[in-house]
Design a protein around this motif. Sequence first.
Motif, mmCIF file in Angstrom:
data_model
loop_
_atom_site.group_PDB
_atom_site.id
_atom_site.type_symbol
_atom_site.label_atom_id
_atom_site.label_comp_id
_atom_site.label_asym_id
_atom_site.label_seq_id
_atom_site.Cartn_x
_atom_site.Cartn_y
_atom_site.Cartn_z
ATOM 1 N N LEU A 150 47.468 54.789 56.079
ATOM 2 C CA LEU A 150 47.513 53.929 57.197
ATOM 3 C C LEU A 150 45.690 54.635 57.610
ATOM 4 N N ARG A 151 45.687 53.217 58.586
ATOM 5 C CA ARG A 151 44.544 53.078 59.281
ATOM 6 C C ARG A 151 44.681 53.116 61.021
ATOM 7 N N LEU A 152 43.936 54.129 61.544
ATOM 8 C CA LEU A 152 44.640 54.284 62.900
ATOM 9 C C LEU A 152 42.805 53.791 63.800
ATOM 10 N N SER A 153 43.417 53.295 64.560
ATOM 11 C CA SER A 153 41.539 52.908 65.460
ATOM 12 C C SER A 153 41.821 52.809 67.003
ATOM 13 N N ASN A 160 32.275 50.851 69.803
ATOM 14 C CA ASN A 160 33.301 51.721 70.494
ATOM 15 C C ASN A 160 34.456 52.193 70.425
ATOM 16 N N THR A 161 34.100 52.400 68.519
ATOM 17 C CA THR A 161 35.866 52.661 67.773
ATOM 18 C C THR A 161 35.306 53.833 67.520
ATOM 19 N N VAL A 162 36.890 54.615 67.409
ATOM 20 C CA VAL A 162 36.959 55.993 66.514
ATOM 21 C C VAL A 162 37.925 55.416 65.302
ATOM 22 N N TYR A 163 37.973 55.738 64.535
ATOM 23 C CA TYR A 163 39.328 55.729 63.184
ATOM 24 C C TYR A 163 39.971 56.743 62.902
ATOM 25 N N LEU A 164 40.882 56.958 62.380
ATOM 26 C CA LEU A 164 41.545 58.005 62.119
ATOM 27 C C LEU A 164 42.550 57.603 60.109
ATOM 28 N N GLN A 165 41.675 57.419 59.147
ATOM 29 C CA GLN A 165 41.876 57.209 57.889
ATOM 30 C C GLN A 165 42.973 58.220 57.158
ATOM 31 N N MET A 166 43.795 57.867 56.774
ATOM 32 C CA MET A 166 45.108 59.017 56.624
ATOM 33 C C MET A 166 45.696 58.723 55.561
ATOM 34 N N ASN A 167 45.664 58.880 54.250
ATOM 35 C CA ASN A 167 45.803 58.529 53.053
ATOM 36 C C ASN A 167 47.204 59.908 52.539
ATOM 37 N N SER A 168 48.163 59.445 51.658
ATOM 38 C CA SER A 168 48.440 60.330 50.916
ATOM 39 C C SER A 168 50.030 60.992 52.018
ATOM 40 N N SER A 172 45.576 51.700 68.057
ATOM 41 C CA SER A 172 46.141 50.373 67.234
ATOM 42 C C SER A 172 46.438 50.818 66.065
ATOM 43 N N GLY A 173 47.085 49.975 65.221
ATOM 44 C CA GLY A 173 46.811 50.572 63.658
ATOM 45 C C GLY A 173 48.426 51.173 63.007
ATOM 46 N N GLY A 174 49.217 51.820 63.752
ATOM 47 C CA GLY A 174 50.127 52.174 62.802
ATOM 48 C C GLY A 174 51.793 51.986 62.683
ATOM 49 N N GLY A 175 52.489 52.056 62.159
ATOM 50 C CA GLY A 175 54.005 51.387 61.772
ATOM 51 C C GLY A 175 54.392 52.173 60.502
ATOM 52 N N LEU A 176 54.851 51.332 59.615
ATOM 53 C CA LEU A 176 55.739 51.961 59.167
ATOM 54 C C LEU A 176 54.914 51.983 57.733
#
Length: 121
Positions: A18-21, A77-85, A7-11
């Motif tokens: 964005l932060r994906l979970s 039980n979650t992994v995240y991807l914080q995406m900056n710039s 979850s967490g995708g978008g425009l």
Amino acid sequence: QVQLVESGGGLVQAGGSLRLSCAVSGRTFSRLNMGWFRQAPGKERECVAAISWSGGTTYYADSVKGRFTISRDNAKNTVYLQMNSLKPEDAAVYYCAARLYWNPQGEYDYWGQGTQVTVSS
């Protein structure tokens, strides 16, 4: 069987964040090594980040180093991807994946369904 739900995708505009979970169920999450992959139209799927079961070791593709951060919360039980710039070239479908043994760019055993990330210039 292991289930992964992203979850967490978008425009987002270029330069934004964005932060994906990825929520994992069905197996002891703390024993799984996790990865985030992406695939853009006409391009091969690539591993952009990975994290070991303990969180003590991480891997990043050169294209995202310094901009993306992978983390995990074994209690949730979650992994995240914080995406900056974010850049337009980061636009892709992002997939969460899991494997039992640490090998960031190897074959993964379990996959999520993917979440779309779109970056406008």
